[in-house]
Design a protein around this motif. Structure first.
Motif, PDB file in Angstrom:
ATOM      1  N   PRO A   1     -89.545  57.383  -6.167  1.00 15.72           N
ATOM      2  CA  PRO A   1     -89.284  57.835  -7.546  1.00 15.72           C
ATOM      3  C   PRO A   1     -90.164  57.142  -8.584  1.00 15.72           C
ATOM      4  O   PRO A   1     -90.325  57.648  -9.689  1.00 15.72           O
ATOM      5  CB  PRO A   1     -87.807  57.496  -7.773  1.00 15.72           C
ATOM      6  N   ARG A   2     -90.778  56.007  -8.237  1.00 14.93           N
ATOM      7  CA  ARG A   2     -91.653  55.297  -9.171  1.00 14.93           C
ATOM      8  C   ARG A   2     -93.118  55.694  -9.019  1.00 14.93           C
ATOM      9  O   ARG A   2     -93.963  55.214  -9.766  1.00 14.93           O
ATOM     10  CB  ARG A   2     -91.507  53.793  -8.965  1.00 14.93           C
TER      11      ARG A   2
ATOM     12  N   THR B   1     -96.815  60.470  -8.937  1.00 15.75           N
ATOM     13  CA  THR B   1     -96.606  61.903  -8.678  1.00 15.75           C
ATOM     14  C   THR B   1     -95.227  62.366  -9.137  1.00 15.75           C
ATOM     15  O   THR B   1     -95.026  63.550  -9.369  1.00 15.75           O
ATOM     16  CB  THR B   1     -96.785  62.231  -7.176  1.00 15.75           C
ATOM     17  N   SER B   2     -94.277  61.439  -9.284  1.00 17.04           N
ATOM     18  CA  SER B   2     -92.958  61.802  -9.811  1.00 17.04           C
ATOM     19  C   SER B   2     -93.003  62.003 -11.312  1.00 17.04           C
ATOM     20  O   SER B   2     -92.251  62.793 -11.870  1.00 17.04           O
ATOM     21  CB  SER B   2     -91.934  60.708  -9.484  1.00 17.04           C
ATOM     22  N   ILE B   3     -93.889  61.260 -11.973  1.00 21.62           N
ATOM     23  CA  ILE B   3     -93.998  61.322 -13.435  1.00 21.62           C
ATOM     24  C   ILE B   3     -94.980  62.418 -13.847  1.00 21.62           C
ATOM     25  O   ILE B   3     -94.691  63.227 -14.725  1.00 21.62           O
ATOM     26  CB  ILE B   3     -94.453  59.950 -13.978  1.00 21.62           C
ATOM     27  N   GLU B   4     -96.137  62.444 -13.221  1.00 25.01           N
ATOM     28  CA  GLU B   4     -97.167  63.443 -13.503  1.00 25.01           C
ATOM     29  C   GLU B   4     -96.999  64.594 -12.514  1.00 25.01           C
ATOM     30  O   GLU B   4     -97.584  64.587 -11.434  1.00 25.01           O
ATOM     31  CB  GLU B   4     -98.567  62.818 -13.359  1.00 25.01           C
ATOM     32  N   GLN B   5     -96.175  65.572 -12.868  1.00 33.45           N
ATOM     33  CA  GLN B   5     -95.794  66.647 -11.949  1.00 33.45           C
ATOM     34  C   GLN B   5     -96.973  67.452 -11.409  1.00 33.45           C
ATOM     35  O   GLN B   5     -96.920  67.949 -10.292  1.00 33.45           O
ATOM     36  CB  GLN B   5     -94.810  67.596 -12.642  1.00 33.45           C
ATOM     37  N   GLU B   6     -98.047  67.578 -12.205  1.00 33.56           N
ATOM     38  CA  GLU B   6     -99.183  68.396 -11.763  1.00 33.56           C
ATOM     39  C   GLU B   6    -100.126  67.637 -10.827  1.00 33.56           C
ATOM     40  O   GLU B   6    -101.033  68.221 -10.256  1.00 33.56           O
ATOM     41  CB  GLU B   6     -99.962  68.946 -12.964  1.00 33.56           C
ATOM     42  N   LEU B   7     -99.928  66.349 -10.659  1.00 33.93           N
ATOM     43  CA  LEU B   7    -100.771  65.543  -9.785  1.00 33.93           C
ATOM     44  C   LEU B   7    -100.498  65.916  -8.326  1.00 33.93           C
ATOM     45  O   LEU B   7     -99.346  65.972  -7.901  1.00 33.93           O
ATOM     46  CB  LEU B   7    -100.454  64.057 -10.017  1.00 33.93           C
TER      47      LEU B   7
ATOM     48  N   ILE C   1    -101.578  57.864  -1.364  1.00 31.53           N
ATOM     49  CA  ILE C   1    -102.775  57.162  -1.848  1.00 31.53           C
ATOM     50  C   ILE C   1    -102.527  56.469  -3.187  1.00 31.53           C
ATOM     51  O   ILE C   1    -103.276  55.591  -3.585  1.00 31.53           O
ATOM     52  CB  ILE C   1    -104.006  58.092  -1.959  1.00 31.53           C
ATOM     53  N   TYR C   2    -101.450  56.837  -3.884  1.00 35.61           N
ATOM     54  CA  TYR C   2    -101.160  56.263  -5.183  1.00 35.61           C
ATOM     55  C   TYR C   2    -100.265  55.027  -5.096  1.00 35.61           C
ATOM     56  O   TYR C   2    -100.491  54.035  -5.769  1.00 35.61           O
ATOM     57  CB  TYR C   2    -100.487  57.290  -6.100  1.00 35.61           C
ATOM     58  N   CYS C   3     -99.207  55.093  -4.250  1.00 31.28           N
ATOM     59  CA  CYS C   3     -98.222  54.002  -4.249  1.00 31.28           C
ATOM     60  C   CYS C   3     -98.003  53.376  -2.877  1.00 31.28           C
ATOM     61  O   CYS C   3     -97.198  52.454  -2.743  1.00 31.28           O
ATOM     62  CB  CYS C   3     -96.887  54.512  -4.800  1.00 31.28           C
ATOM     63  N   GLU C   4     -98.681  53.879  -1.841  1.00 31.19           N
ATOM     64  CA  GLU C   4     -98.582  53.360  -0.473  1.00 31.19           C
ATOM     65  C   GLU C   4     -97.230  53.636   0.196  1.00 31.19           C
ATOM     66  O   GLU C   4     -96.939  53.072   1.243  1.00 31.19           O
ATOM     67  CB  GLU C   4     -98.861  51.842  -0.442  1.00 31.19           C
ATOM     68  N   GLN C   5     -96.415  54.495  -0.386  1.00 36.53           N
ATOM     69  CA  GLN C   5     -95.140  54.870   0.248  1.00 36.53           C
ATOM     70  C   GLN C   5     -95.452  55.545   1.593  1.00 36.53           C
ATOM     71  O   GLN C   5     -96.303  56.417   1.675  1.00 36.53           O
ATOM     72  CB  GLN C   5     -94.363  55.835  -0.654  1.00 36.53           C
ATOM     73  N   ALA C   6     -94.745  55.118   2.650  1.00 33.62           N
ATOM     74  CA  ALA C   6     -94.983  55.688   3.985  1.00 33.62           C
ATOM     75  C   ALA C   6     -94.255  57.006   4.161  1.00 33.62           C
ATOM     76  O   ALA C   6     -93.143  57.192   3.658  1.00 33.62           O
ATOM     77  CB  ALA C   6     -94.538  54.696   5.053  1.00 33.62           C
ATOM     78  N   TYR C   7     -94.892  57.919   4.879  1.00 29.52           N
ATOM     79  CA  TYR C   7     -94.264  59.159   5.312  1.00 29.52           C
ATOM     80  C   TYR C   7     -94.391  59.197   6.821  1.00 29.52           C
ATOM     81  O   TYR C   7     -95.492  59.109   7.363  1.00 29.52           O
ATOM     82  CB  TYR C   7     -94.953  60.387   4.718  1.00 29.52           C
ATOM     83  N   LYS C   8     -93.258  59.283   7.500  1.00 25.26           N
ATOM     84  CA  LYS C   8     -93.240  59.351   8.960  1.00 25.26           C
ATOM     85  C   LYS C   8     -92.406  60.547   9.340  1.00 25.26           C
ATOM     86  O   LYS C   8     -91.418  60.863   8.708  1.00 25.26           O
ATOM     87  CB  LYS C   8     -92.634  58.063   9.535  1.00 25.26           C
ATOM     88  N   HIS C   9     -92.828  61.218  10.404  1.00 26.92           N
ATOM     89  CA  HIS C   9     -92.117  62.411  10.874  1.00 26.92           C
ATOM     90  C   HIS C   9     -90.686  62.099  11.181  1.00 26.92           C
ATOM     91  O   HIS C   9     -90.349  61.142  11.777  1.00 26.92           O
ATOM     92  CB  HIS C   9     -92.798  62.982  12.112  1.00 26.92           C
TER      93      HIS C   9
END
Length: 140
Positions: A105-106, A109-115, A132-140
């Protein structure tokens, strides 16, 4: 036993994790195609227990590597004249845009919706992508 007719020309996306077919259906915008599409959910599988399958009648251009981001274990069977002419497995792409979404949520991409949501592959063996912006992991 449920029986869905065979395809003459088209694509079968097989070995989708049970419950994952609708995400692939939406990503491919299959509702906009003017062709027959069959979604088989929770089909019995010796290898997986249960799996989903999508059968698409007619020509479609599929970026298989991008589908691998959604489910790296799926297979793509290309059908011509009622026969499988090619079986493919996805190779995970190094970078993806607009397929998966950052859950942080931080994140900008949460703030800039068009990003656009952009991720890079950081662990190929485990299929882990990071924003690429916040390093949050996405795993299947």
């Amino acid at each position: 036993m449920l029986n869905i007719g065979g395809l003459n020309h088209g694509v079968v996306i097989d070995h989708i994790a049970a419950g994952g077919a609708m995400k692939i259906y939406e990503y491919l915008n299959l509702e906009k195609l003017d062709c027959s599409v069959a979604i088989i959910k929770n089909a019995k599988s010796n290898k997986m227990g249960k799996k989903d399958i999508i059968k698409i009648e007619g020509p479609i251009q599929v970026d298989l590597d991008m589908l691998g981001v959604l489910d790296p274990n799926l297979t793509l069977d290309l059908i011509e004249d009622g026969k499988i002419i090619e079986k493919r497995n996805p190779n995970l792409p190094q970078q993806v845009t607009g397929i998966i979404r950052c859950k942080n949520p931080r994140c900008i991409t949460s703030i800039e919706q068009e990003l656009p949501h952009r991720f890079r592959l950081t662990n190929k063996e485990k299929g882990i992508y990071r924003c690429i912006y916040c390093e949050q992991a996405y795993k299947h």
